[in-house]
Design a protein around this motif. Structure first.
Motif, short mmCIF file in Angstrom:
data_model
loop_
_atom_site.label_atom_id
_atom_site.label_comp_id
_atom_site.label_asym_id
_atom_site.label_seq_id
_atom_site.Cartn_x
_atom_site.Cartn_y
_atom_site.Cartn_z
N PRO A 9 0.83 -1.21 0.00
CA PRO A 9 0.00 0.00 0.00
C PRO A 9 0.87 1.26 0.00
CG PRO A 9 -0.67 -1.54 1.73
CD PRO A 9 0.60 -2.07 1.15
N VAL A 10 0.51 2.22 -0.84
CA VAL A 10 1.31 3.44 -0.98
C VAL A 10 0.56 4.60 -0.33
CG1 VAL A 10 2.30 5.10 -2.61
CG2 VAL A 10 2.38 2.64 -3.10
N HIS A 11 1.25 5.30 0.57
CA HIS A 11 0.63 6.41 1.28
C HIS A 11 0.97 7.74 0.61
CE1 HIS A 11 -0.96 8.39 4.83
NE2 HIS A 11 0.12 9.13 4.89
N ARG A 12 2.19 7.82 0.09
CA ARG A 12 2.65 9.10 -0.46
C ARG A 12 3.75 8.86 -1.48
NH1 ARG A 12 7.21 11.80 1.90
NH2 ARG A 12 7.27 13.96 1.23
N VAL A 13 3.81 9.73 -2.49
CA VAL A 13 4.88 9.64 -3.48
C VAL A 13 5.82 10.82 -3.27
CG1 VAL A 13 5.46 9.66 -5.93
CG2 VAL A 13 3.40 8.47 -5.15
N ALA A 14 7.10 10.53 -3.13
CA ALA A 14 8.09 11.59 -2.89
C ALA A 14 9.12 11.58 -4.00
CB ALA A 14 8.77 11.37 -1.54
N ARG A 15 9.78 12.70 -4.19
CA ARG A 15 10.96 12.75 -5.06
C ARG A 15 12.10 13.12 -4.14
NH1 ARG A 15 9.69 13.52 -10.47
NH2 ARG A 15 11.90 13.22 -10.80
N ARG A 16 12.89 12.12 -3.78
CA ARG A 16 13.96 12.34 -2.80
C ARG A 16 15.06 11.31 -3.02
NH1 ARG A 16 13.92 8.16 0.81
NH2 ARG A 16 11.96 7.25 1.53
N ALA A 17 16.16 11.54 -2.34
CA ALA A 17 17.27 10.59 -2.46
C ALA A 17 16.89 9.24 -1.85
CB ALA A 17 18.50 11.14 -1.74
N TYR A 199 12.85 16.12 -18.04
CA TYR A 199 13.69 14.95 -18.35
C TYR A 199 14.97 14.98 -17.52
CZ TYR A 199 16.97 12.23 -21.28
OH TYR A 199 17.91 11.35 -21.74
N PHE A 200 15.41 16.19 -17.17
CA PHE A 200 16.70 16.34 -16.49
C PHE A 200 16.59 16.24 -14.97
CE2 PHE A 200 16.85 18.64 -20.52
CZ PHE A 200 17.87 17.94 -21.13
N ASP A 201 15.38 16.03 -14.46
CA ASP A 201 15.20 15.93 -13.01
C ASP A 201 15.57 14.51 -12.58
OD1 ASP A 201 14.39 15.82 -10.41
OD2 ASP A 201 12.40 16.68 -10.75
N ARG A 202 16.73 14.39 -11.95
CA ARG A 202 17.23 13.05 -11.56
C ARG A 202 16.70 12.59 -10.21
NH1 ARG A 202 20.56 15.63 -15.49
NH2 ARG A 202 22.04 14.12 -16.33
N ARG A 203 15.90 13.39 -9.53
CA ARG A 203 15.46 12.94 -8.21
C ARG A 203 14.71 11.61 -8.32
NH1 ARG A 203 11.79 17.36 -6.06
NH2 ARG A 203 11.25 17.34 -8.27
N THR A 204 14.98 10.74 -7.36
CA THR A 204 14.42 9.39 -7.39
C THR A 204 12.92 9.42 -7.06
OG1 THR A 204 16.58 8.62 -6.68
CG2 THR A 204 14.76 7.08 -6.41
N HIS A 205 12.18 8.55 -7.76
CA HIS A 205 10.74 8.38 -7.48
C HIS A 205 10.62 7.38 -6.33
CE1 HIS A 205 6.46 7.65 -8.61
NE2 HIS A 205 6.75 6.42 -8.21
N ALA A 211 4.36 5.00 7.33
CA ALA A 211 5.46 5.31 8.25
C ALA A 211 6.63 6.00 7.55
CB ALA A 211 5.93 4.02 8.92
N GLY A 212 6.48 6.31 6.27
CA GLY A 212 7.54 7.00 5.54
C GLY A 212 8.61 6.06 4.99
N ARG A 213 8.36 4.74 5.10
CA ARG A 213 9.33 3.77 4.55
C ARG A 213 9.10 3.60 3.06
NH1 ARG A 213 8.19 0.40 9.47
NH2 ARG A 213 6.29 0.06 8.29
#
Ligand code: SAM
Length: 283
Positions: A9-17, A199-205, A211-213
């Motif tokens: 189950p997915v609570h949130r989508v982040a673009r982060r390392a 296209y140049f945004d390398r931040r990870t999906h 719980a933020g995991r």
């Protein structure tokens, strides 16, 4: 992105390392849950012993991106992110007797065992992370992968590992989502044709639970990033294949569809060689 339902189950989508450990853990969590649905949905398209490079249906039997079939005979082959090992089983059917698959998901490998039993073609496998291969240096003539592991981890470490286990002259051939797809919504319909992100945004999906995991991670590398990761691992890039969508393929696979496939590349297949040695795949 995680279009194949059945994962955590997915609570949130982040673009982060997301580092190597977190990425591998997320993949394990995701694919343990998604494996059954993935195999039920795509098993017929993949075939029990078939080597399909991606949703376009490019078949290794026709494309010969691994090299001439004769050179597969007797070759030592590693398939990374093998899932239910359909590609490895095809390689066995072509005479590559020493084929081994690795995958981070035990459930995917249970599907490999199920198909082994059904077909009578057994592929040895190990549960392992593509970033830490449990094999000696120069153990393989060929390392291959169809969308296995590599889209889900930072490229540099995984390619360095693949290069380490290849003998001089050995080949690495792998497919991933085509980097251009990154800037479009992952939608098989018309919405998936309008650029939404850089296209140049390398931040990870990163898809996270409550719980933020991280429960699903996909890394973005531009075409240039892949080329640099390959050459940085000491390999020589020989080819980049962008399979076209065939007229007779009506399959919709997550964000891949006939509509988008006829307009945009969906898969990139990289073929590289480790310098030195005889240069052919077979030992
Ligand atoms: C899209 S599936 C492709 C599986 C198979 N190659 C096929 O064509 O059906 C991606 C596979 O990569 C595996 N995977 C994801 N991250 C991995 C990692 N870090 N190391 C090894 N395998 C990984 C998953 O468990 C899953 O089986």
């Amino acid at each position: 992105m995680s279009d194949d339902a059945g994962g955590a189950p997915v609570h949130r989508v982040a673009r982060r390392a997301a580092g190597p450990e977190e990425s591998a853990r997320a993949s394990r969590v995701w694919w343990e849950r998604a494996a059954d649905e993935y195999q039920a949905e795509h098993g017929a398209f993949l075939r029990d012993a078939g080597f399909v490079w991606g949703p376009e249906g490019l078949d290794e039997a026709d494309a010969q991106l691994l090299g001439p079939v004769e050179e597969l005979r007797g070759a030592r082959v590693l398939e990374v992110g093998c899932g239910a090992a359909q590609c490895s089983r095809w390689l066995r059917s072509q005479g590559a007797e020493r084929v081994v698959g690795i995958d981070v998901s035990g459930r995917q490998l249970q599907h490999a065992r199920r198909i082994d039993e059904h077909t009578g073609v057994r592929v040895p496998t190990a549960q392992a992370d593509v970033q830490r291969l449990p094999f000696a240096a120069a153990a393989f003539d060929l390392v291959c992968s169809a969308y296995g592991g590599l889209p889900f981890v930072p490229a540099d470490a995984a390619l360095a590992e693949a290069a380490r286990v290849l003998r001089p002259g050995g080949r690495l051939v792998f497919s991933v989502s085509h980097p251009v797809r990154w800037c479009f919504p992952d939608d098989p319909g018309p919405r998936g044709l309008t650029v939404q992100e850089s296209y140049f945004d390398r931040r990870t999906h990163v898809e996270e639970d409550a719980a933020g995991r991280a429960v699903y991670v996909e890394h973005h590398h531009t075409l240039g990033d892949w080329v640099r990761a390959i050459t940085g691992a000491g390999l020589v890039l020989r080819d980049l294949v962008e399979p076209e969508w065939p007229e007779d393929n009506e399959e919709v696979w997550g964000g891949w569809s006939p509509l988008r496939g006829r307009l945009l590349p969906g898969t990139a297949v990289f073929a590289a060689v480790k310098p030195g040695g005889a240069g052919a795949a077979a030992g």
